[in-house]
Design a protein around this motif. Structure first.
Motif: not given
Ligand code: ATP
Length: 498
Positions: A65, A67, A69, A105-107, A110, A112, A169, A217, A249, A252-253, A281
């Motif tokens: 799930d 994508g 990485q 970086p954010p999003g 991590k 997931l 986190d 981050n 990614i 997946i979405h 996403e």
């Molecule tokens: P932060 O540093 O801001 O906490 P994070 O790195 O933990 O962010 P996630 O919370 O894992 O990021 O990702 C947020 C959303 O973005 C996920 O719920 C998913 O929907 C989508 N997403 C991010 N990265 C991926 C990925 N590599 N594959 C699929 N979906 C992703």
């Protein structure tokens, strides 16, 4: 049930005391104060803090799930083998892995990845955030850390599981360098110390093996004690996805979304350079919302394009610029797009003069690959593209505007990159030892040369520039196809090199 019996007994005693003439008012007041304390301390989690770490047993995220990485997934899987094959690890006398730090970086996925790790190791998963440990009351954070580890062990025992994963986190909030938090540093330090103590106490022969996965981050802010061997000794980098990652990614979405025939996810992946997983996403979701609002049964390419713009720049503005301003924006964006297309054919995917967020217009570039290294020529072409907007204004209108402020900032940044990479006339230099003013002089020199080159490029292709401005004014946007028609069908592209 016991609560009700106790309450009944208390009421009976109070009534009895009232009947025999006792003043029960102070006792009632005492009960009210006690109740309020209980509510704030226990229910609000001041001491327990258990509202923060949600345990979600149905939280089944698989590595498939996530994508892209690939490197992060492989490194994480390899680290998790220590949990999956715990018996063999013990026989070999290997020290267990206690902490994995995900940085990036954010999003980028991590959280997931941490969830996928818990599914992979069939562990109990507890998630929390660094900021939830920090209170103004001394000792509360440390107590919360203790409770978190205790809860991880208890929940795993209850679930008959041998492993638990604690995900923290924003670890930099809880694990920042000690002694750097001003007047409240004692509370921060105590909390971090407690985390170190708990991690040191984790052993292979514990009935429940606990692994701490943390995400940040800002790894530079972490206390070195957290990063020393035996604590977070595995660092896994979770970067922005490359084109292949973005495609995965997007796949997946969009799995659960009806796509029209004209949607090519590869094209969208190519056009979304710099997007994180969370951005992608959000773009797929926005595209579906747009199609739904228009009453369409399928999501078309134009919905995706609009959604990408929205995620990148924000919502469309209600107030429109004046016609005069709109003309200037069309001129400015045509300048950028024309220079970009002439210097790197096929590099523009979309030009628009629809105002969104802070941008009055926008030229979306479409890099051929995601490069890691840049040549001097490439950076110089990027500087020309940055300057071309204001140069077009000068050529067509006779003056420049404030609309180019960000372009100039970017051009200066790129010029600095040339200098600090040792690619300028100054040769290899150290930023700290450069005489005052030299850097400024060299930046000015680079920009002046590129300004002249960009001006020549646009002047040679003035017919194409005018056609682009007309079309932009008429349609508010220009596609790569439109641009191709103007430049190549009429064979009017005259490169500066020619
Ligand atoms: P932060 O540093 O801001 O906490 P994070 O790195 O933990 O962010 P996630 O919370 O894992 O990021 O990702 C947020 C959303 O973005 C996920 O719920 C998913 O929907 C989508 N997403 C991010 N990265 C991926 C990925 N590599 N594959 C699929 N979906 C992703």
């Amino acid at each position: 049930m016991i609560k009700e019996i106790l309450l009944g007994m208390v009421m009976a005693v109070l009534i009895f005391l009232t009947v025999i003439g006792y003043n029960v008012l102070p006792i009632i007041l005492l009960f009210i104060i006690g109740g309020l304390c209980y509510f704030t301390i226990v229910q609000k989690g001041l001491l327990g803090g258990m509202s923060m770490n949600q345990y979600n047993p149905d939280n089944k995220v698989l590595f498939s799930d996530v994508g892209g990485q690939e490197v992060a997934k492989n490194e994480l899987r390899e680290a998790l083998e220590f949990i999956v094959k715990a018996d063999r690890i013990k026989k070999m006398g290997i020290r267990p892995l206690k902490g994995i730090l995900l940085t990036g970086p954010p999003g980028t996925g991590k959280t997931l990845l941490a969830k996928a790790a818990s599914t992979y190791t069939s562990s109990v998963f507890l998630a929390t955030s660094g900021s939830e440990f920090i209170e103004m009351y001394a000792g509360v954070g440390a107590q919360r850390v203790r409770n978190l580890f205790k809860k991880a062990r208890e929940t795993a025992s209850k679930e008959n599981k041998g492993n638990s994963i604690i995900f923290i986190d924003e670890i930099e909030v809880l694990g920042g360098k000690r002694g750097t938090h001003g007047s409240s540093h004692m509370e921060y330090d105590q909390t971090l110390n407690q985390l170190l103590v708990e991690m040191d106490g984790l052993k292979t022969d514990d009935k429940v093996r606990t692994l701490v996965i943390a995400a940040t981050n800002r790894v530079d802010l972490l206390d070195p004690a957290l990063l020393r061997p035996g604590r977070f000794d595995r660092q896994v980098k979770v970067d922005l996805p490359d084109k292949k990652g973005r495609l995965e990614i997007l796949r997946i979405h969009t799995k659960n979304k009806p796509l029209a025939k004209d949607v090519n996810l590869e094209t969208i992946a190519k056009e979304t350079f710099g997007f994180s997983g969370a951005h992608l996403e959000s773009a797929t979701n926005e595209a579906a919302i747009l199609a739904f609002r228009e009453g369409e049964k399928e999501i078309a390419l134009n919905h995706f394009r609009e959604a990408v713009d929205k995620v990148m720049l924000g919502e469309k503005l209600n107030s429109k610029p004046t016609d005069k301003e709109l003309y200037r924006v069309a001129v400015h964006e045509s300048g950028h797009a024309l220079a970009s297309e002439l210097l790197n054919p096929g590099s523009v995917s979309h030009v628009t003069i629809t105002s969104r967020g802070n941008a009055l217009g926008y030229t979306r570039h479409n890099p051929k690959d995601d490069p890691y290294l840049y040549t001097k020529e490439y950076i110089e072409s990027q500087i020309k593209i940055c300057l071309a907007g204001s140069i077009a204004e000068e050529i067509m209108i006779g003056n420049k505007s404030t609309g180019a402020t960000n372009d100039f900032k970017q051009a200066v940044k790129l010029s600095k990159q040339i200098i600090l990479s040792g690619l300028s006339e100054l040769g290899v230099v150290s930023e700290d030892d450069l005489p005052k003013g030299s850097m400024h002089e060299e930046i000015r020199e680079i920009i002046q040369v590129q300004e002249k080159a960009a001006s020549g490029l646009l002047t040679k292709n003035i017919d194409a520039l005018k056609k682009m401005i007309d079309l932009l004014q008429k349609n508010e946007s220009l596609s790569a196809k439109d641009l191709g028609k103007i430049l190549y069908a009429n064979k009017c592209a005259k490169n500066a090199a020619s």
